[in-house]
Write a protein that holds these residues in place. Sequence first.
Motif, PDB file in Angstrom:
ATOM      1  N   PRO A 140       0.809  -1.230   0.000  1.00  0.00           N
ATOM      2  CA  PRO A 140       0.000   0.000   0.000  1.00  0.00           C
ATOM      3  C   PRO A 140       0.843   1.281   0.000  1.00  0.00           C
ATOM      4  N   GLU A 141       1.925   1.316   0.762  1.00  0.00           N
ATOM      5  CA  GLU A 141       2.778   2.513   0.813  1.00  0.00           C
ATOM      6  C   GLU A 141       3.397   2.809  -0.552  1.00  0.00           C
ATOM      7  N   ASP A 142       3.810   1.746  -1.260  1.00  0.00           N
ATOM      8  CA  ASP A 142       4.396   1.925  -2.586  1.00  0.00           C
ATOM      9  C   ASP A 142       3.335   2.372  -3.595  1.00  0.00           C
ATOM     10  N   ALA A 143       2.124   1.850  -3.441  1.00  0.00           N
ATOM     11  CA  ALA A 143       1.029   2.257  -4.330  1.00  0.00           C
ATOM     12  C   ALA A 143       0.724   3.742  -4.153  1.00  0.00           C
ATOM     13  N   VAL A 144       0.728   4.232  -2.913  1.00  0.00           N
ATOM     14  CA  VAL A 144       0.514   5.661  -2.669  1.00  0.00           C
ATOM     15  C   VAL A 144       1.557   6.474  -3.421  1.00  0.00           C
ATOM     16  N   ALA A 145       2.830   6.063  -3.337  1.00  0.00           N
ATOM     17  CA  ALA A 145       3.899   6.798  -4.009  1.00  0.00           C
ATOM     18  C   ALA A 145       3.694   6.819  -5.524  1.00  0.00           C
ATOM     19  N   VAL A 146       3.277   5.690  -6.097  1.00  0.00           N
ATOM     20  CA  VAL A 146       3.040   5.608  -7.541  1.00  0.00           C
ATOM     21  C   VAL A 146       1.861   6.476  -7.956  1.00  0.00           C
ATOM     22  N   LEU A 147       0.806   6.510  -7.129  1.00  0.00           N
ATOM     23  CA  LEU A 147      -0.442   7.188  -7.490  1.00  0.00           C
ATOM     24  C   LEU A 147      -0.503   8.658  -7.102  1.00  0.00           C
TER      25      LEU A 147
END
Length: 170
Positions: A140-147
């Motif tokens: 989830p933390e990486d998805a936030v960074a991507v999005l």
Amino acid sequence: MREHLEDWAWAQTIVRFTGQRPPDQVVQSVRAIAVVDDGVVVCSLSDGTSFLPGGTREEGEPVDDCLSRELAEEAGFLIKGRPHWFAAHSGVSYHRIPYKPYAPFPLKAWLWGAVKGELIGPPTNPAGAEQVAAVQVLRPEDAVAVLESEGRGYAQALRYWMSLGAPVDL
């Protein structure tokens, strides 16, 4: 949650992000945090645009059915359990006409849900819909960074879901 108004020019709508579920009759679209094991599904188009799967309801389509259909189309994702509806971007359109003849207008909402499931194949990519080029599962933390730079409330909804303890109904 600190609520504030945003102008979503792409949708010609002034929206606010809220933890309150709007009435189904004003829900135009659903978006998902699709959970696989300990990660979330992030889709990408061939131009590199990343997003959380979801989309517009068909005429008369229940929100749960829309979520299931959109997840299969955009991510090849099979839902296991019921969606946990946790937030919405609700707003008022300043366009002259509804997005689709049957769509709610001028009040409309994008409903956010989280659901567990599994990736069972490639996106179905129906004709006339967004053509997903890649599907990945990210922490989830990486998805936030991507999005974060994509707009459309993806990172905002994901951060809020994480702040709630990442709930998913089973």
